[in-house]
Design a protein around this motif. Structure first.
Motif, PDB file in Angstrom:
ATOM      1  N   ILE A  42      49.548  59.190  36.605  1.00 54.58           N
ATOM      2  CA  ILE A  42      48.665  58.458  37.523  1.00 54.58           C
ATOM      3  C   ILE A  42      49.528  57.539  38.368  1.00 54.58           C
ATOM      4  O   ILE A  42      50.331  56.765  37.837  1.00 54.58           O
ATOM      5  CB  ILE A  42      47.604  57.654  36.742  1.00 54.58           C
ATOM      6  CG1 ILE A  42      46.810  58.581  35.811  1.00 54.58           C
ATOM      7  CG2 ILE A  42      46.666  56.927  37.709  1.00 54.58           C
ATOM      8  CD1 ILE A  42      45.914  57.832  34.839  1.00 54.58           C
ATOM      9  N   ARG A  43      49.361  57.621  39.674  1.00 54.04           N
ATOM     10  CA  ARG A  43      50.231  56.859  40.592  1.00 54.04           C
ATOM     11  C   ARG A  43      49.402  56.225  41.703  1.00 54.04           C
ATOM     12  O   ARG A  43      48.495  56.854  42.266  1.00 54.04           O
ATOM     13  CB  ARG A  43      51.283  57.800  41.188  1.00 54.04           C
ATOM     14  CG  ARG A  43      52.171  57.168  42.269  1.00 54.04           C
ATOM     15  CD  ARG A  43      53.270  58.138  42.668  1.00 54.04           C
ATOM     16  NE  ARG A  43      54.102  58.468  41.518  1.00 54.04           N
ATOM     17  CZ  ARG A  43      54.668  59.656  41.324  1.00 54.04           C
ATOM     18  NH1 ARG A  43      54.490  60.625  42.194  1.00 54.04           N
ATOM     19  NH2 ARG A  43      55.402  59.873  40.252  1.00 54.04           N
ATOM     20  N   LYS A  66      46.102  54.557  47.650  1.00 53.73           N
ATOM     21  CA  LYS A  66      45.334  55.630  47.015  1.00 53.73           C
ATOM     22  C   LYS A  66      45.823  55.835  45.586  1.00 53.73           C
ATOM     23  O   LYS A  66      46.972  55.555  45.258  1.00 53.73           O
ATOM     24  CB  LYS A  66      45.474  56.939  47.796  1.00 53.73           C
ATOM     25  CG  LYS A  66      44.907  56.880  49.205  1.00 53.73           C
ATOM     26  CD  LYS A  66      45.063  58.226  49.905  1.00 53.73           C
ATOM     27  CE  LYS A  66      44.495  58.179  51.313  1.00 53.73           C
ATOM     28  NZ  LYS A  66      44.667  59.475  52.024  1.00 53.73           N
ATOM     29  N   ARG A  67      44.919  56.358  44.736  1.00 52.31           N
ATOM     30  CA  ARG A  67      45.294  56.689  43.361  1.00 52.31           C
ATOM     31  C   ARG A  67      45.452  58.205  43.253  1.00 52.31           C
ATOM     32  O   ARG A  67      44.515  58.961  43.475  1.00 52.31           O
ATOM     33  CB  ARG A  67      44.252  56.185  42.377  1.00 52.31           C
ATOM     34  CG  ARG A  67      44.600  56.467  40.922  1.00 52.31           C
ATOM     35  CD  ARG A  67      43.689  55.746  39.954  1.00 52.31           C
ATOM     36  NE  ARG A  67      43.931  54.310  39.941  1.00 52.31           N
ATOM     37  CZ  ARG A  67      43.095  53.418  40.450  1.00 52.31           C
ATOM     38  NH1 ARG A  67      41.977  53.799  41.028  1.00 52.31           N
ATOM     39  NH2 ARG A  67      43.391  52.123  40.399  1.00 52.31           N
ATOM     40  N   ASP A  78      53.955  53.746  37.525  1.00 54.45           N
ATOM     41  CA  ASP A  78      53.274  54.981  37.118  1.00 54.45           C
ATOM     42  C   ASP A  78      52.670  54.817  35.729  1.00 54.45           C
ATOM     43  O   ASP A  78      53.164  54.048  34.893  1.00 54.45           O
ATOM     44  CB  ASP A  78      54.245  56.164  37.105  1.00 54.45           C
ATOM     45  CG  ASP A  78      54.484  56.741  38.498  1.00 54.45           C
ATOM     46  OD1 ASP A  78      53.862  56.244  39.467  1.00 54.45           O
ATOM     47  OD2 ASP A  78      55.287  57.684  38.619  1.00 54.45           O
ATOM     48  N   VAL A  79      51.600  55.571  35.474  1.00 56.05           N
ATOM     49  CA  VAL A  79      50.974  55.618  34.156  1.00 56.05           C
ATOM     50  C   VAL A  79      50.988  57.067  33.674  1.00 56.05           C
ATOM     51  O   VAL A  79      50.552  57.969  34.400  1.00 56.05           O
ATOM     52  CB  VAL A  79      49.526  55.088  34.185  1.00 56.05           C
ATOM     53  CG1 VAL A  79      48.882  55.207  32.808  1.00 56.05           C
ATOM     54  CG2 VAL A  79      49.489  53.643  34.657  1.00 56.05           C
ATOM     55  N   ILE A  80      51.511  57.297  32.479  1.00 55.91           N
ATOM     56  CA  ILE A  80      51.556  58.630  31.880  1.00 55.91           C
ATOM     57  C   ILE A  80      50.551  58.656  30.738  1.00 55.91           C
ATOM     58  O   ILE A  80      50.558  57.785  29.866  1.00 55.91           O
ATOM     59  CB  ILE A  80      52.964  58.952  31.350  1.00 55.91           C
ATOM     60  CG1 ILE A  80      54.000  58.810  32.470  1.00 55.91           C
ATOM     61  CG2 ILE A  80      53.015  60.357  30.747  1.00 55.91           C
ATOM     62  CD1 ILE A  80      55.430  58.833  31.971  1.00 55.91           C
TER      63      ILE A  80
END
Length: 255
Positions: free
Chosen positions: A185-186, A191-192, A216-218
Motif C-alpha cells: 500500500i503506497r 492517491k492511495r 509503504d505498508v506491506i
C-alpha cells in the motif's frame, strides 16, 4: 469400527485441506527464467512528512554557513535521530522553510530535483557563486503487518529497498502466510495505490513499482486455516499433532 473409520477419513480430509503445498510455499520458483533481465530503478519523490537533511557547501564555508540548519557533526548510534531533529520537515502542503531562502516547494520532486532547485536559487539570487547542495530523506521507514515473524515499523537508510529486503528485515514470512498475494500500500501524489505481488514467481522483480519506498505498508495475509482459527493455530503442524493425539486416544478407548 465403521464410526472409527469414518472419523479417520474425516481427519484425513481436514488435514488435506489444511496442508500447504510446495508450490504455495517456495519463493521465486521460476527465477532462472528471469536471469540476466534488465533492472529498472525509479527515483522516489519527496512527500509530506518526509524529513530532509540539506547540506549547502561552498569554497568559502563562511558564506555557506547561514544556509545550513546545523553545522554540528554527530557520531555514534544517535546520529540519524539527530539528523531528523535538525532536518527540514515537509509540510502537508509540500513545503520546507530554509534560512534566508524561506519557503520552498519540494513535494513530488526527487531529492536530485530539490538539490537543483535550491542550487539555482542560491546562484540566481546572488547568494553563492558555485554551491554544492546535497539532499537526503532521513526518516525512511515502512510498516509490515500480518504473517511475518517480526511485524512492525522498520527504518532504512537507502532511497528504496527491494520487497525481499523488507521481508528479510521482518525475519521472513511465517508458515501460515499466503505468498501468492502480498499487498503493498503506497501513498503517491495524493492517491492511495495498492499493488499485489506473487512471491512464488520472479516476474515482479524488475518492476520498479514493487521496490519499497518511504511510508509503504506491506500486508501479508494468513491462509484459511490460520484465519478461521482466529490466530489460535499458529502452525498447521499443530493440527497434525492434535489429530495424531486424538487418534491415539480413540484407539485406546475402543480397545
Amino acid at each position: 469400527m465403521k464410526k472409527f473409520s469414518l472419523l479417520l477419513i474425516l481427519l484425513f480430509l481436514f488435514m488435506l485441506q489444511s496442508c500447504t503445498t510446495r508450490k504455495q510455499m517456495l519463493y521465486l520458483q521460476d527465477l532462472d527464467t528471469y536471469a540476466n533481465s534488465t533492472l529498472n530503478y525509479a527515483s522516489t519523490k519527496v512527500q509530506p512528512n518526509d524529513i530532509l537533511k540539506i547540506d549547502v557547501s561552498d569554497l568559502n564555508p563562511i558564506v555557506a554557513a547561514p544556509f545550513n540548519n546545523s553545522t554540528a557533526t554527530f557520531t555514534s548510534q544517535t546520529s540519524v535521530e539527530m539528523m531528523k531533529l535538525t532536518g527540514y520537515l515537509v509540510t502537508p502542503q509540500g513545503n520546507i522553510t530554509m534560512p534566508i531562502l524561506n519557503e520552498i516547494k519540494v513535494s513530488n520532486l526527487t531529492p536530485a530535483n530539490v538539490e537543483s532547485k535550491i542550487k539555482e536559487r542560491l546562484i540566481n539570487e546572488g547568494y553563492l557563486v558555485n554551491p554544492t547542495v546535497q539532499v537526503r530523506v532521513v526518516n525512511n521507514k515502512f510498516t509490515i503487518l500480518g504473517e511475518v515473524n517480526s511485524p512492525g515499523v522498520l527504518s532504512f537508510t537507502e532511497e528504496s529497498i527491494s520487497l525481499l529486503d523488507a521481508i528479510g528485515m521482518a525475519k521472513d514470512l511465517t508458515y501460515s502466510a499466503i505468498r501468492t498475494d502480498v499487498k503493498i500500500i503506497r501513498e503517491f501524489e495524493g492517491k492511495r495505490l495498492v499493488y499485489h505481488v506473487d512471491l512464488t514467481t520472479a516476474s515482479w522483480m524488475s518492476n520498479p513499482d514493487f521496490r519499497i519506498r518511504q511510508n509503504d505498508v506491506i500486508v501479508v495475509t494468513p491462509n484459511k486455516l490460520k484465519a478461521n482459527s482466529g490466530g489460535v493455530i499458529k502452525d498447521p503442524l499443530q493440527v497434525l499433532g492434535l489429530a495424531i493425539s486424538l487418534t491415539a486416544v480413540i484407539l485406546l478407548l475402543t480397545k
